[in-house]
Structure formats: structure tokens, C-alpha cells
Scaffold this active site. Sequence first.
Site, PDB file in Angstrom:
ATOM      1  N   GLY A  12       0.754  -1.162   0.100  1.00  0.00           N
ATOM      2  CA  GLY A  12      -0.314  -0.008  -0.069  1.00  0.00           C
ATOM      3  C   GLY A  12       0.745   1.125  -0.059  1.00  0.00           C
ATOM      4  O   GLY A  12       1.951   0.968   0.523  1.00  0.00           O
ATOM      5  N   GLY A  78       1.423  -8.091  -6.371  1.00  0.00           N
ATOM      6  CA  GLY A  78       2.313  -8.453  -7.058  1.00  0.00           C
ATOM      7  C   GLY A  78       3.529  -9.241  -6.803  1.00  0.00           C
ATOM      8  O   GLY A  78       4.640  -9.126  -7.100  1.00  0.00           O
ATOM      9  N   ARG A  82       3.873 -15.679  -6.355  1.00  0.00           N
ATOM     10  CA  ARG A  82       2.434 -16.054  -6.537  1.00  0.00           C
ATOM     11  C   ARG A  82       1.972 -14.699  -7.621  1.00  0.00           C
ATOM     12  O   ARG A  82       0.942 -14.203  -7.199  1.00  0.00           O
ATOM     13  CB  ARG A  82       1.703 -16.362  -5.489  1.00  0.00           C
ATOM     14  CG  ARG A  82       1.668 -15.322  -4.469  1.00  0.00           C
ATOM     15  CD  ARG A  82       1.195 -16.026  -3.017  1.00  0.00           C
ATOM     16  NE  ARG A  82       1.319 -15.023  -2.044  1.00  0.00           N
ATOM     17  CZ  ARG A  82       0.396 -14.149  -1.542  1.00  0.00           C
ATOM     18  NH1 ARG A  82      -0.630 -14.101  -2.304  1.00  0.00           N
ATOM     19  NH2 ARG A  82       0.818 -13.112  -0.601  1.00  0.00           N
ATOM     20  N   ASP A 118       6.491  -5.129   5.746  1.00  0.00           N
ATOM     21  CA  ASP A 118       6.745  -6.551   5.881  1.00  0.00           C
ATOM     22  C   ASP A 118       6.647  -7.346   4.750  1.00  0.00           C
ATOM     23  O   ASP A 118       7.669  -8.112   4.465  1.00  0.00           O
ATOM     24  CB  ASP A 118       6.184  -7.122   7.099  1.00  0.00           C
ATOM     25  CG  ASP A 118       4.625  -7.157   7.001  1.00  0.00           C
ATOM     26  OD1 ASP A 118       4.239  -6.336   6.095  1.00  0.00           O
ATOM     27  OD2 ASP A 118       3.996  -7.907   7.774  1.00  0.00           O
ATOM     28  N   THR A 141       5.317   2.379   5.686  1.00  0.00           N
ATOM     29  CA  THR A 141       3.932   1.959   6.292  1.00  0.00           C
ATOM     30  C   THR A 141       3.260   3.012   7.183  1.00  0.00           C
ATOM     31  O   THR A 141       3.874   3.451   8.137  1.00  0.00           O
ATOM     32  CB  THR A 141       3.635   0.527   6.674  1.00  0.00           C
ATOM     33  OG1 THR A 141       2.600   0.653   7.232  1.00  0.00           O
ATOM     34  CG2 THR A 141       4.555   0.072   7.684  1.00  0.00           C
ATOM     35  N   ASP A 143       1.156   2.207   9.129  1.00  0.00           N
ATOM     36  CA  ASP A 143       0.832   1.319  10.111  1.00  0.00           C
ATOM     37  C   ASP A 143       1.858   1.369  11.494  1.00  0.00           C
ATOM     38  O   ASP A 143       1.558   1.083  12.434  1.00  0.00           O
ATOM     39  CB  ASP A 143       0.376   0.046   9.735  1.00  0.00           C
ATOM     40  CG  ASP A 143      -0.567  -0.374   8.667  1.00  0.00           C
ATOM     41  OD1 ASP A 143      -1.471   0.676   8.556  1.00  0.00           O
ATOM     42  OD2 ASP A 143      -0.583  -1.294   8.126  1.00  0.00           O
ATOM     43  N   ARG A 187      -4.060  -2.045  10.326  1.00  0.00           N
ATOM     44  CA  ARG A 187      -4.004  -3.695  10.584  1.00  0.00           C
ATOM     45  C   ARG A 187      -3.905  -4.200  11.886  1.00  0.00           C
ATOM     46  O   ARG A 187      -4.784  -3.993  12.610  1.00  0.00           O
ATOM     47  CB  ARG A 187      -2.877  -4.229   9.699  1.00  0.00           C
ATOM     48  CG  ARG A 187      -3.252  -4.331   8.293  1.00  0.00           C
ATOM     49  CD  ARG A 187      -2.399  -5.233   7.573  1.00  0.00           C
ATOM     50  NE  ARG A 187      -1.130  -5.020   7.288  1.00  0.00           N
ATOM     51  CZ  ARG A 187      -0.041  -5.496   7.120  1.00  0.00           C
ATOM     52  NH1 ARG A 187      -0.142  -6.754   7.207  1.00  0.00           N
ATOM     53  NH2 ARG A 187       0.901  -5.068   6.535  1.00  0.00           N
ATOM     54  N   GLU A 238      -8.888  -0.593  13.176  1.00  0.00           N
ATOM     55  CA  GLU A 238      -9.696  -1.760  12.326  1.00  0.00           C
ATOM     56  C   GLU A 238      -9.473  -3.304  12.845  1.00  0.00           C
ATOM     57  O   GLU A 238     -10.229  -3.974  12.733  1.00  0.00           O
ATOM     58  CB  GLU A 238      -9.325  -1.569  10.930  1.00  0.00           C
ATOM     59  CG  GLU A 238      -7.779  -1.855  10.597  1.00  0.00           C
ATOM     60  CD  GLU A 238      -7.279  -1.611   9.167  1.00  0.00           C
ATOM     61  OE1 GLU A 238      -8.178  -1.291   8.302  1.00  0.00           O
ATOM     62  OE2 GLU A 238      -6.290  -1.637   8.883  1.00  0.00           O
TER      63      GLU A 238
HETATM   64  O1  F6P Z   1      -0.802  -1.808   5.457  1.00  0.00           O
HETATM   65  C1  F6P Z   1      -1.484  -0.261   4.830  1.00  0.00           C
HETATM   66  C2  F6P Z   1      -3.058  -0.427   4.856  1.00  0.00           C
HETATM   67  O2  F6P Z   1      -3.426   0.971   4.564  1.00  0.00           O
HETATM   68  C3  F6P Z   1      -3.504  -0.941   6.341  1.00  0.00           C
HETATM   69  O3  F6P Z   1      -3.578  -0.033   7.262  1.00  0.00           O
HETATM   70  C4  F6P Z   1      -4.870  -1.483   5.785  1.00  0.00           C
HETATM   71  O4  F6P Z   1      -5.567  -2.383   6.443  1.00  0.00           O
HETATM   72  C5  F6P Z   1      -4.625  -1.907   4.378  1.00  0.00           C
HETATM   73  O5  F6P Z   1      -3.128  -1.156   3.909  1.00  0.00           O
HETATM   74  C6  F6P Z   1      -5.598  -1.782   3.378  1.00  0.00           C
HETATM   75  O6  F6P Z   1      -5.429  -2.134   2.178  1.00  0.00           O
HETATM   76  P1  F6P Z   1      -6.077  -1.835   0.678  1.00  0.00           P
HETATM   77  O7  F6P Z   1      -5.189  -0.770   0.281  1.00  0.00           O
HETATM   78  O8  F6P Z   1      -5.987  -3.128  -0.113  1.00  0.00           O
HETATM   79  O9  F6P Z   1      -7.487  -1.340   0.991  1.00  0.00           O
END
Ligand code: F6P
Length: 384
Positions: A12, A78, A82, A118, A141, A143, A187, A238
Amino acid sequence: MNRRIAINTGGGDAPGLNAVIRAVALSALNRGWEVFGIRQGYEGLMENEPGGVIALDRDAVRGIGHLGGTILGTTNRGDPFRYPVLKNGERVPTDISGKLVERFKELGFEALVALGGDGSMSIAHRLMQRGLPRVIGVPKTIDNDLKGTNVTFGFATAVETTTEALDRLHSTAQAHRRVMVVEVMGRHAGWIALFAGVAGGADVILIPEIPYRLERICEKIEERYKRRRDFAIVVVSEGAKELGGEETYKMGKDAFKEHAVLGGIAERLARQIEASTGCEARSVVLGHLQRGGSPVSFDRLLAQRLGSAAVRYLAETEQSGMIGQVAGELTLIPFDQVTGGTRNVETRSDAVETARDVGICFGDEPVGTFLARIGAHGPPGQQT
Ligand code: F6P
């Protein structure tokens, strides 16, 4: 010495990616090296389309340091081990890592600077085991949950955006005498909820590290309403869960995606709070707003420090690994120490204790006093 390196951004996006790209490019160009960007994670190497790999000269990185997103694009679907390959009209997860390493070498790249979380660090590590010459990882990240570093770029901006949202929600909550339940990303780690919740004056903060009881949340809200502070802000990560309960997901994991998508806890909690207290409740999901926009100055600086450190490690050592910030200093951490796990909020850290001291409820039953807690578990950690 003329060196040829590549950069990619995976997983992300996070505010600060462009500032890292610019810092890596300028630090390398200023040493007389050539720098290339791989588009959309590793896709640019595999799809063989023109423009999949682009030269990052001074013009390419001019004026991008303050921009959100990434000029290279990114993906969390990506994984080269896999990768979605079209077979008989269907996308099938296929290990294309060998081909990818070959292509990397064909293009004459000596090293990769991989910007990611990670998942990206673990992919980079496995690619090295398949023959990719060298990788320096840069921790990205919102997070803030990456092992091996006590800060990741993107986190400060996400906290800022969330805090601003909480400020705005206060006035409407107060006007309507409502409970606003605000769902934030992160997360399985509660960093964004904790930091923004404290900064934004939340009444309740729910994080994955501290399972909650609905009754405790409702008691806190009822106690406020009795004092005629008849509104409340509940910040919920979340990934938070009720004691003995499960996390809430809105989308499952498919064959190509790194993670199942968490979501939906705020609306569920709002309904439960309303039913139990009789107070009107609304839910708000901040979602990808937390990933968008310009990086705050802290992230711009951190991004540049990390990007230029990556080039210094390439220039001055033969090592691979991820640049982490430990006790304020940047250092290279071996990949096997940063992958396979999450860096969680320490529940006895000063940030959690600060929140408790100012009256924020975590939905739990804290054991006695602070001194009793440290007596029971040893001294608390300082995590920032
Ligand atoms: O890891 C970053 C993050 O934004 C998390 O906080 C969230 O759960 C996830 O990615 C959302 O992923 P996506 O972009 O696939 O909706």
C-alpha cells in the site's frame, strides 16, 4: 565508479514514497551512478512493456518530494512468488521469481532499493535467495508496525490526518450530542489509533493489543453524559477485537493479495453502543484518506534520511538489509529480523499510560495503579 541501481515501491502507498525516491535518485546521481525506477512493484520488470522501467534522472525527480502517492506506482497484488499469470483465460498464481531475477541482471542492475512494509521486505529477502545481487530495504507503512525500526515513514502523516479528522468530528458530535465511532487503519497494530486518539482528545481508544469489553466502553460514555459532557469520540483501530472475540473483515484474502481487508468494526460498535446506552451513535471510516495527500515535514525528513542512507550503505558496504531507526540512529537490520511478525504497541508504554492518566478508556480493566502494573510486569517501555 559507474553503478546502476533500481528502485521499486511495493504494498500500500504511504506519504513520503516520492521523497524517498527523490533522495535515492539524487544521492546516487551525485555519485555518478545511473538510477532506474521499476513501475508497479515488480510488474515493470515482468510485463516487458515499454516504460516498465524508467530512468530516474534529475528531471524525473524534480519537484516530487512533497507529493503523496508514488511516481512509480505500487501494488499489493504483485508478489513474484505467486504472480497473477494468465493461463486459459484465468489468472493463476505462478512463481516467476527466477525470470524476474534474470531480467534484473539482464538490465545490468547491481542492486535494488525496495520501499515497502513487511511483505515487501520478505519478498526482497526471498529474491536475494534466488540470486538478486543486493537489496537495501526502506521501511514504509502508515501502520508503523514493521519490526527492526521504531518508526516508518508515512505514519506521522496518517496520525496528522486522523487527528485533524477527530478535531472536526468533535464539533459535530457535540452539536448533536452523539457518540462518534471513528475507524482508523493500522491492521493488527494500534499505533495510529493510539497516537491520533491521544493527540485528538478521544474518550475511548480501542486497539488490537488491548481486547475490549463493550460494558466498559458504555460505562465511560454514560459517565460522560451524566456529567453533561453529552457527546463522545471513540477511536477504534480496524483490527481491534472484543475480549474473546474475532477481528472484523470486509473482504477475504484472495490468491494474489497480501492480506485480507479489515473493516466494519466501527458501524457494529456504534449500533451496540446505541442499543446499550440509548445515546445516538454514528460511525465514520477514515479509510484511505489516511494514506493520501502530502507528507508532513517529519515524514519528508525521515524519507530523505532513509533514502540517502540506503545509497550510502550501497556505496560503502557490501551488505543487504533494511534501514531501521533504532534509538534515533539509522542502522542496517538483517532481513530475517524484520520479516515474519508485527511490531505492536507495548501496552505498558508511556503513550498508553499517558492516555490512561488523562482519562481515556481502552475498554479494559487496567490492573490497579500504574505502580502496581509495573510491579507486576517490570518497567514499562518507551516506544516512540
Ligand atoms: O498496510 C497499510 C494499510 O493501509 C492498512 O492499514 C490497511 O488495513 C490496508 O493497507 C488496506 O489495504 P488496501 O489498500 O488493499 O485497501
